[in-house]
Design a protein around this motif. Structure first.
Motif, PDB file in Angstrom:
ATOM      1  N   GLN A  33       0.817  -1.214   0.000  1.00 53.57           N
ATOM      2  CA  GLN A  33       0.000   0.000   0.000  1.00 53.57           C
ATOM      3  C   GLN A  33       0.851   1.265   0.000  1.00 53.57           C
ATOM      4  OE1 GLN A  33      -2.481  -0.435   3.439  1.00 53.57           O
ATOM      5  NE2 GLN A  33      -3.833  -1.916   2.464  1.00 53.57           N
ATOM      6  N   VAL A  38       1.188   8.997   0.857  1.00 50.33           N
ATOM      7  CA  VAL A  38       0.491   8.270   1.912  1.00 50.33           C
ATOM      8  C   VAL A  38       1.065   8.683   3.269  1.00 50.33           C
ATOM      9  CG1 VAL A  38       0.037   5.976   2.859  1.00 50.33           C
ATOM     10  CG2 VAL A  38       0.012   6.328   0.399  1.00 50.33           C
ATOM     11  N   GLU A  39       0.180   8.990   4.230  1.00 47.17           N
ATOM     12  CA  GLU A  39       0.595   9.339   5.593  1.00 47.17           C
ATOM     13  C   GLU A  39       0.920   8.051   6.342  1.00 47.17           C
ATOM     14  OE1 GLU A  39       0.663  12.348   7.337  1.00 47.17           O
ATOM     15  OE2 GLU A  39       0.236  13.500   5.535  1.00 47.17           O
ATOM     16  N   ARG A  49       4.787  11.887   5.577  1.00 50.70           N
ATOM     17  CA  ARG A  49       4.168  11.547   4.298  1.00 50.70           C
ATOM     18  C   ARG A  49       5.260  10.997   3.390  1.00 50.70           C
ATOM     19  NH1 ARG A  49       1.154  16.066   3.006  1.00 50.70           N
ATOM     20  NH2 ARG A  49      -0.651  14.931   3.721  1.00 50.70           N
ATOM     21  N   LYS A  79       2.917   1.554  10.045  1.00 46.21           N
ATOM     22  CA  LYS A  79       1.479   1.804  10.072  1.00 46.21           C
ATOM     23  C   LYS A  79       1.119   2.904   9.079  1.00 46.21           C
ATOM     24  CE  LYS A  79      -2.093   3.091  13.395  1.00 46.21           C
ATOM     25  NZ  LYS A  79      -2.353   3.514  14.770  1.00 46.21           N
ATOM     26  N   ILE A  80       0.019   2.707   8.390  1.00 48.31           N
ATOM     27  CA  ILE A  80      -0.535   3.751   7.532  1.00 48.31           C
ATOM     28  C   ILE A  80      -1.562   4.509   8.364  1.00 48.31           C
ATOM     29  CG2 ILE A  80      -1.947   4.224   5.506  1.00 48.31           C
ATOM     30  CD1 ILE A  80      -0.599   1.887   4.135  1.00 48.31           C
ATOM     31  N   VAL A  81      -1.408   5.831   8.422  1.00 45.72           N
ATOM     32  CA  VAL A  81      -2.273   6.657   9.257  1.00 45.72           C
ATOM     33  C   VAL A  81      -3.445   7.140   8.420  1.00 45.72           C
ATOM     34  CG1 VAL A  81      -2.386   8.742  10.667  1.00 45.72           C
ATOM     35  CG2 VAL A  81      -0.288   7.390  10.602  1.00 45.72           C
ATOM     36  N   GLU A  82      -4.634   6.830   8.888  1.00 42.28           N
ATOM     37  CA  GLU A  82      -5.848   7.284   8.213  1.00 42.28           C
ATOM     38  C   GLU A  82      -6.206   8.658   8.769  1.00 42.28           C
ATOM     39  OE1 GLU A  82      -7.243   5.496   5.824  1.00 42.28           O
ATOM     40  OE2 GLU A  82      -5.855   3.842   6.146  1.00 42.28           O
ATOM     41  N   PRO A  83      -6.518   9.633   7.909  1.00 42.97           N
ATOM     42  CA  PRO A  83      -6.905  10.949   8.413  1.00 42.97           C
ATOM     43  C   PRO A  83      -8.233  10.850   9.158  1.00 42.97           C
ATOM     44  CG  PRO A  83      -7.145  10.855   6.030  1.00 42.97           C
ATOM     45  CD  PRO A  83      -6.503   9.566   6.463  1.00 42.97           C
TER      46      PRO A  83
END
Length: 131
Positions: A33, A38-39, A49, A79-83
């Motif tokens: 991903q 991507v944050e 980012r 980890k991918i941070v979701e806004p």
């Protein structure tokens, strides 16, 4: 008795390999991903980012803040941070002007302020009550 011991050891080893395989699959799914923009969060707590990904050297360049770049190992990104979704209907927590911070003309008067002598006397009296 020894057969039971070997069976338990076999189950333990099987579970250990299964857990490692799941962790590798999750890491591979996470890394698939990765893309610029991507944050993400690193394993040591930096948020940023993704700016660039170097697959040959397993490096990811992160923009921590505007103009500040950091290069980390690809596996350090965990980890991918979701806004967070911000509801549009709510009023802002901070007003645009200071009108809400001052007294309005029609409102009741606030309690009179104490003089420094009255404040020290009150605090001394409260201290005596605690003893």
């Amino acid at each position: 008795m020894s057969i039971l011991l070997f069976a338990m050891l076999g189950v333990f080893i099987f579970m250990m390999f299964r857990r490692n395989k799941k962790a590798q699959q999750q890491q591979a799914q996470l890394q698939s991903q990765f893309a610029p923009g991507v944050e993400v969060m690193t394993s040591f707590g930096l948020f940023g980012r993704i700016v660039d990904i170097d697959d040959a050297e397993n490096k990811v360049t992160l923009e921590l803040s505007p103009g500040n770049l950091a290069t980390v190992h690809r596996q350090a990104v965990t980890k991918i941070v979701e806004p967070a979704a911000v509801p549009e209907a709510e009023s802002p927590a901070v007003p645009d002007d200071a009108s809400s911070l001052t007294e309005r003309e029609g409102s009741s008067a606030a309690a009179p302020l104490e003089t420094p002598d009255e404040t020290s006397k009150r605090l001394n009296d409260e201290g005596k009550k605690d003893s």
